[in-house]
Design an enzyme around this catalytic site. Structure first.
Site, PDB file in Angstrom:
ATOM      1  N   TYR A 112      31.401 -26.642  13.951  1.00 24.48           N
ATOM      2  CA  TYR A 112      30.054 -27.219  14.064  1.00 24.48           C
ATOM      3  C   TYR A 112      30.125 -28.457  14.979  1.00 24.48           C
ATOM      4  CZ  TYR A 112      25.762 -29.439  12.183  1.00 24.48           C
ATOM      5  OH  TYR A 112      24.533 -30.034  12.020  1.00 24.48           O
ATOM      6  N   LYS A 209      21.076 -26.233   3.868  1.00 24.15           N
ATOM      7  CA  LYS A 209      20.767 -24.885   4.332  1.00 24.15           C
ATOM      8  C   LYS A 209      20.381 -24.005   3.147  1.00 24.15           C
ATOM      9  CE  LYS A 209      21.829 -26.580   8.330  1.00 24.15           C
ATOM     10  NZ  LYS A 209      23.147 -26.572   8.925  1.00 24.15           N
TER      11      LYS A 209
HETATM   12  C1  PLP Z   1      23.811 -27.727   9.433  1.00 19.78           C
HETATM   13  C2  PLP Z   1      25.281 -27.642   9.301  1.00 19.78           C
HETATM   14  C3  PLP Z   1      26.032 -28.731   8.878  1.00 19.78           C
HETATM   15  C4  PLP Z   1      25.417 -30.082   8.657  1.00 19.78           C
HETATM   16  O1  PLP Z   1      24.460 -30.131   7.659  1.00 19.78           O
HETATM   17  P1  PLP Z   1      23.370 -31.307   7.663  1.00 19.78           P
HETATM   18  O2  PLP Z   1      22.836 -31.281   6.292  1.00 19.78           O
HETATM   19  O3  PLP Z   1      22.376 -30.976   8.729  1.00 19.78           O
HETATM   20  O4  PLP Z   1      24.106 -32.586   7.974  1.00 19.78           O
HETATM   21  C5  PLP Z   1      27.384 -28.585   8.726  1.00 19.78           C
HETATM   22  N1  PLP Z   1      27.983 -27.408   9.000  1.00 19.78           N
HETATM   23  C6  PLP Z   1      27.310 -26.331   9.397  1.00 19.78           C
HETATM   24  C7  PLP Z   1      28.042 -25.062   9.654  1.00 19.78           C
HETATM   25  C8  PLP Z   1      25.940 -26.410   9.576  1.00 19.78           C
HETATM   26  O5  PLP Z   1      25.272 -25.349  10.035  1.00 19.78           O
END
Ligand code: PLP
Length: 391
Positions: A112, A209
């Protein structure tokens, strides 16, 4: 005692409905209260000084945060879990608990982007040596270890490019050298990949997510194996990480429907991915659940499902600008980064220049998150995008 402790052998859907709930402690109410708190009072100095009271100060937890931490630890089959205010906060917490000044960290080249930024901007400044490796390296990672390699950062499938990783092989190589394996397991969640059960020491989820699942809160979780727990707990306490109780509550609420939502995201995602494979404008669909995907065998061996996030590449004659015209023609799909909610989303992806260890072949690419809408409507929207591609 948690209701889940009484029912250890039940199925996952059953456990998701009960984990981290203690109705008897809260007058029978089904859900834990949202505790807005800083100060915790003690009945007398003896209790205050003994450290025996369950809660001392809300920064280190309250009944709302403990409910979600208990649930995440149970869901992950972990020794313990802590929360962070975002997914990136959880990645930071995990990496800061795994490496120290003078240590060497191996990071997958498919990581990421903001995790790479953390390694480049912060970890290097703090004296951590960082090297990136080919995500498909498997057991070959053994050759990249140095005497000071303390941790391997993994993520499968990779952000934007969706390569699978041979996690059991990486775990074996790392553990043979007494290094920890950290995994960003946001894509599959513990529902579809049992990271801790496969030997991962620190399993990270961007709870923003699928856990929260409704695009209305930010949250991160880190679950630890027994050997990684003490340092995680110590680092968590030292950093003063705290998540506001309303957001923790949204995580708890999302947890109850995580499996049913994921099943729909998987089903619709695979249907759309297969349909895209048949489009003449598409050269490749990056989804490990497809038989055509180079990571399919690893996915089928280690994972029990797929989420709704994948990408597709246009054929070489399509320019990046044309791919943007495709995106601008979409009405149902939103243009936005943070996925995992109920709604479909799309973003443009530039494959060139995203990597340092391994070049990524491909031209204009689009990342899709398939939401909970009817797939006929999702397809119709994408058809409008294809119609706009050639102007
Ligand atoms: C979105 C995401 C993050 C970070 O999450 P946030 O809550 O936006 O900080 C970390 N790893 C992956 C694979 C992601 O898709």
């Amino acid at each position: 005692m948690s209701s889940s402790e009484k029912t250890p052998a039940k199925g996952l859907a059953t456990r998701l409905a009960h984990m981290g709930r203690y109705p008897k402690e809260f007058h029978g109410f089904v859900n834990p209260p949202v505790v807005h708190a800083s100060t915790v009072l003690f009945p007398d100095t003896k209790t205050m000084l003994s450290g025996a009271q369950t809660y001392h100060y809300a920064r280190r937890g309250n009944p709302t945060t403990n409910a979600l931490e208990d649930a995440v630890a149970e869901l992950e089959g972990a020794h313990g879990a802590h929360l962070a205010p975002s997914g990136l906060g959880a990645v930071s917490l995990a990496l800061l608990s795994a490496v120290s000044s003078g240590d060497h960290l191996l990071v997958t080249d498919s990581v990421y982007g903001p995790t790479r930024n953390l390694a480049e901007k912060m970890l290097k400044r703090m004296g951590v040596e960082v090297d990136y490796y080919d995500p498909t390296i498997g057991a070959g990672i053994a050759e990249l270890f140095k005497p000071n390699t303390r941790a391997v950062m993994t993520e499968a499938p990779g952000s934007l490019t969706f390569e699978m990783q041979d996690l059991p092989a990486i775990v074996e190589a790392a553990h043979a050298r007494d290094a920890l394996v950290v995994m960003d397991n946001t894509w599959a969640t513990p529902v579809y990949f049992d990271a801790i059960g496969h030997g991962v020491d620190l399993s990270v989820q961007a709870g923003t997510k699928y856990l929260v699942g409704h695009s209305d809160a930010m949250l991160g979780t880190v679950a630890a194996s027994e050997r990684a727990w003490e340092r995680l707990d110590e680092t968590y306490g030292a950093l003063g990480m705290h998540v506001a109780p309303d957001d923790v509550y949204l995580g708890l609420r999302g947890l109850r429907t995580l499996k049913v939502r994921l099943e729909r995201h998987m089903e619709s995602g695979l249907e759309i991915a297969r349909w895209l494979e048949g489009r003449p404008e598409v050269s490749r669909v990056r989804h490990p659940g497809l038989e055509s995907d180079p990571g399919h065998a690893l996915w089928a061996r280690d994972f029990t499902g797929a989420s709704g996030l994948f990408a597709f590449d246009f054929t070489d004659d399509v320019t990046f600008e044309q791919s943007c015209a495709f995106l601008d023609a979409l009405e149902l799909f939103g243009l936005g980064y943070s996925w995992g909610g109920f709604e479909s989303l799309a973003i443009p992806v530039r494959l060139k220049g995203a990597r340092t260890a391994t070049p990524v072949p491909g031209n204009a690419s689009i990342r899709l998150h398939i939401g909970l809408e009817d797939t006929a409507d999702i397809r119709a929207d994408l058809e409008a995008g294809f119609a706009a591609l050639r102007g």
